[in-house]
Scaffold this motif. Structure first.
Motif, mmCIF file in Angstrom:
data_model
loop_
_atom_site.group_PDB
_atom_site.id
_atom_site.type_symbol
_atom_site.label_atom_id
_atom_site.label_comp_id
_atom_site.label_asym_id
_atom_site.label_seq_id
_atom_site.Cartn_x
_atom_site.Cartn_y
_atom_site.Cartn_z
ATOM 1 N N ARG A 47 0.824 -1.217 0.000
ATOM 2 C CA ARG A 47 0.000 0.000 0.000
ATOM 3 C C ARG A 47 0.856 1.264 0.000
ATOM 4 O O ARG A 47 0.330 2.368 0.174
ATOM 5 C CB ARG A 47 -0.919 -0.014 1.236
ATOM 6 C CG ARG A 47 -2.003 -1.079 1.131
ATOM 7 C CD ARG A 47 -2.590 -1.453 2.480
ATOM 8 N NE ARG A 47 -3.686 -2.399 2.339
ATOM 9 C CZ ARG A 47 -3.538 -3.697 2.109
ATOM 10 N NH1 ARG A 47 -2.312 -4.208 2.005
ATOM 11 N NH2 ARG A 47 -4.580 -4.483 1.982
ATOM 12 N N GLY A 48 2.158 1.100 -0.151
ATOM 13 C CA GLY A 48 3.040 2.250 -0.158
ATOM 14 C C GLY A 48 3.175 2.920 1.180
ATOM 15 O O GLY A 48 3.403 4.141 1.261
ATOM 16 N N ARG A 49 3.082 2.135 2.237
ATOM 17 C CA ARG A 49 3.135 2.692 3.581
ATOM 18 C C ARG A 49 4.324 2.138 4.340
ATOM 19 O O ARG A 49 4.689 0.970 4.179
ATOM 20 C CB ARG A 49 1.841 2.362 4.335
ATOM 21 C CG ARG A 49 1.710 3.106 5.647
ATOM 22 C CD ARG A 49 0.398 2.859 6.333
ATOM 23 N NE ARG A 49 0.301 3.664 7.537
ATOM 24 C CZ ARG A 49 -0.556 3.445 8.522
ATOM 25 N NH1 ARG A 49 -1.412 2.425 8.439
ATOM 26 N NH2 ARG A 49 -0.569 4.220 9.590
ATOM 27 N N ASP A 50 4.915 2.953 5.209
ATOM 28 C CA ASP A 50 6.039 2.535 6.052
ATOM 29 C C ASP A 50 5.486 1.913 7.330
ATOM 30 O O ASP A 50 4.696 2.550 8.052
ATOM 31 C CB ASP A 50 6.900 3.755 6.384
ATOM 32 C CG ASP A 50 8.193 3.388 7.101
ATOM 33 O OD1 ASP A 50 8.294 2.265 7.638
ATOM 34 O OD2 ASP A 50 9.097 4.240 7.127
ATOM 35 N N ILE A 51 5.880 0.702 7.643
ATOM 36 C CA ILE A 51 5.401 0.044 8.859
ATOM 37 C C ILE A 51 5.769 0.820 10.109
ATOM 38 O O ILE A 51 5.083 0.715 11.146
ATOM 39 C CB ILE A 51 5.937 -1.408 8.936
ATOM 40 C CG1 ILE A 51 5.200 -2.189 10.044
ATOM 41 C CG2 ILE A 51 7.441 -1.426 9.146
ATOM 42 C CD1 ILE A 51 5.569 -3.655 10.102
ATOM 43 N N ASP A 52 6.819 1.628 10.047
ATOM 44 C CA ASP A 52 7.229 2.397 11.220
ATOM 45 C C ASP A 52 6.202 3.464 11.602
ATOM 46 O O ASP A 52 6.294 4.052 12.683
ATOM 47 C CB ASP A 52 8.585 3.058 10.972
ATOM 48 C CG ASP A 52 9.719 2.042 10.923
ATOM 49 O OD1 ASP A 52 9.538 0.934 11.471
ATOM 50 O OD2 ASP A 52 10.769 2.351 10.347
ATOM 51 N N GLU A 53 5.224 3.711 10.726
ATOM 52 C CA GLU A 53 4.145 4.639 11.059
ATOM 53 C C GLU A 53 3.145 4.019 12.030
ATOM 54 O O GLU A 53 2.284 4.727 12.578
ATOM 55 C CB GLU A 53 3.410 5.080 9.786
ATOM 56 C CG GLU A 53 4.269 5.840 8.795
ATOM 57 C CD GLU A 53 3.513 6.112 7.500
ATOM 58 O OE1 GLU A 53 2.291 5.835 7.459
ATOM 59 O OE2 GLU A 53 4.138 6.595 6.545
ATOM 60 N N ILE A 54 3.226 2.708 12.241
ATOM 61 C CA ILE A 54 2.261 1.991 13.063
ATOM 62 C C ILE A 54 2.913 1.627 14.395
ATOM 63 O O ILE A 54 3.951 0.954 14.425
ATOM 64 C CB ILE A 54 1.762 0.723 12.348
ATOM 65 C CG1 ILE A 54 1.113 1.094 11.013
ATOM 66 C CG2 ILE A 54 0.780 -0.052 13.229
ATOM 67 C CD1 ILE A 54 0.773 -0.107 10.148
ATOM 68 N N GLU A 55 2.314 2.056 15.490
ATOM 69 C CA GLU A 55 2.807 1.700 16.814
ATOM 70 C C GLU A 55 2.367 0.278 17.148
ATOM 71 O O GLU A 55 1.206 -0.087 16.943
ATOM 72 C CB GLU A 55 2.277 2.674 17.863
ATOM 73 C CG GLU A 55 2.833 2.433 19.255
ATOM 74 C CD GLU A 55 2.407 3.501 20.255
ATOM 75 O OE1 GLU A 55 2.964 3.515 21.366
ATOM 76 O OE2 GLU A 55 1.530 4.326 19.913
ATOM 77 N N ILE A 56 3.281 -0.515 17.675
ATOM 78 C CA ILE A 56 2.994 -1.911 18.004
ATOM 79 C C ILE A 56 2.594 -1.998 19.470
ATOM 80 O O ILE A 56 3.333 -1.573 20.364
ATOM 81 C CB ILE A 56 4.208 -2.815 17.715
ATOM 82 C CG1 ILE A 56 4.717 -2.583 16.285
ATOM 83 C CG2 ILE A 56 3.829 -4.276 17.930
ATOM 84 C CD1 ILE A 56 3.682 -2.773 15.199
ATOM 85 N N SER A 57 1.410 -2.577 19.708
ATOM 86 C CA SER A 57 0.842 -2.680 21.040
ATOM 87 C C SER A 57 0.581 -4.138 21.377
ATOM 88 O O SER A 57 0.281 -4.950 20.495
ATOM 89 C CB SER A 57 -0.463 -1.874 21.106
ATOM 90 O OG SER A 57 -1.129 -2.041 22.333
ATOM 91 N N ASN A 58 0.687 -4.475 22.662
ATOM 92 C CA ASN A 58 0.500 -5.858 23.079
ATOM 93 C C ASN A 58 -0.056 -5.898 24.496
ATOM 94 O O ASN A 58 0.180 -4.989 25.290
ATOM 95 C CB ASN A 58 1.832 -6.614 23.017
ATOM 96 C CG ASN A 58 1.654 -8.117 22.870
ATOM 97 O OD1 ASN A 58 1.118 -8.771 23.756
ATOM 98 N ND2 ASN A 58 2.114 -8.659 21.747
ATOM 99 N N GLY A 59 -0.773 -6.963 24.802
ATOM 100 C CA GLY A 59 -1.316 -7.138 26.133
ATOM 101 C C GLY A 59 -0.325 -7.823 27.050
ATOM 102 O O GLY A 59 0.220 -8.875 26.720
ATOM 103 N N ALA A 60 -0.045 -7.211 28.209
ATOM 104 C CA ALA A 60 0.851 -7.795 29.196
ATOM 105 C C ALA A 60 0.044 -8.646 30.160
ATOM 106 O O ALA A 60 -1.088 -8.318 30.501
ATOM 107 C CB ALA A 60 1.590 -6.701 29.959
#
Length: 251
Positions: free
Chosen positions: A183-196
């Protein structure tokens, strides 16, 4: 309700980055018919009660509301909070919510197709509302499916939330990277979140899992808290250990 409001204020004072609530009609643990409140009204109450912390659902269920209405609800809470709202959304999964409130449960595929159709409508409605959201409202999408959910993350999300473990996360991120590149997008634009897990960092278990998630790129970690923790509300003492871990990572 007051216990949740008090907890949100206390968490803000402790220095957490965000306070999330879920979008269910019944408890998911403990007494299945225990005390419970509706998500959108609860989030609006938190928006009034706090001043600095970000707030949002983890996550809104797309099935429960017309997407244009949900966009309007989110925009309104964003204004109540002064622009602190995170718009979390997912396809839905808890069958009792659907059965008792009269929604069609469908299938995993049908629920995710509906979410895919709703996201453009939600974003389009934000562009038409007067006034619009106070700023670019972060979109958080929950889930880990490689064929349907991760493409939606690549297309729409600012934050991707999952409960993927550290061993599986690198593979999922590579899949997401491929969808972003398509899609022509940089993955670094997306914050990665996870459940602890509440076990992480508590009782001598340590932070090995969180360290591994952080090393793999996770930057937002959520901690589950239950109102059943104490007779008076929420046991927030365990939060400080996570905040100390966060601050050490950011030092």
């Amino acid at each position: 309700m007051q216990a949740t409001i008090d907890a949100a204020r206390r968490l803000e004072d402790m220095g957490v980055d965000a306070v999330f609530g879920w979008d269910h009609f019944f408890p998911l643990s403990g007494d299945p018919d225990g005390v419970h409140f509706e998500a959108t009204a609860q989030l609006a109450a938190w928006a009034v009660a706090t001043e600095r912390v970000q707030i949002g659902p983890l996550v809104f269920c797309n099935s429960y509301r017309n997407p244009d209405l949900l966009a309007d609800v989110a925009r309104t809470i964003d204004h109540i909070s002064g622009g602190r709202f995170i718009f979390g959304i997912g396809g839905g999964w808890f069958e009792r919510d659907y059965a008792e409130y009269g929604y069609d449960f469908g299938t995993v595929g049908s629920r995710l197709r509906a979410l895919s159709e709703s996201l453009p409508r939600i974003r389009d409605r934000w562009s038409k509302l007067n006034p619009p959201p106070m700023g670019p409202m972060p979109i958080l999408i929950g889930g880990k499916g490689e064929q349907k959910t991760l493409p939606m993350v690549a297309e729409h999300a600012d934050i991707w939330h999952s409960f993927v473990g550290p061993d599986e996360l690198p593979h999922k991120l590579e899949v997401l990277r491929g969808h972003c590149e398509a899609r022509g997008r940089d993955i670094d634009e997306i914050e990665i979140s996870n459940g602890a897990s509440v076990r992480d960092g508590v009782g001598g278990v340590g932070f090995d899992r969180l360290d591994a998630l952080h090393a793999a790129g996770t930057r937002l970690l959520t901690i589950p808290l239950s109102g059943d923790d104490t007779p008076d509300g929420y046991a927030l003492d365990r939060v400080q250990a996570f905040l100390d871990w966060r601050d050490a990572k950011n030092a």
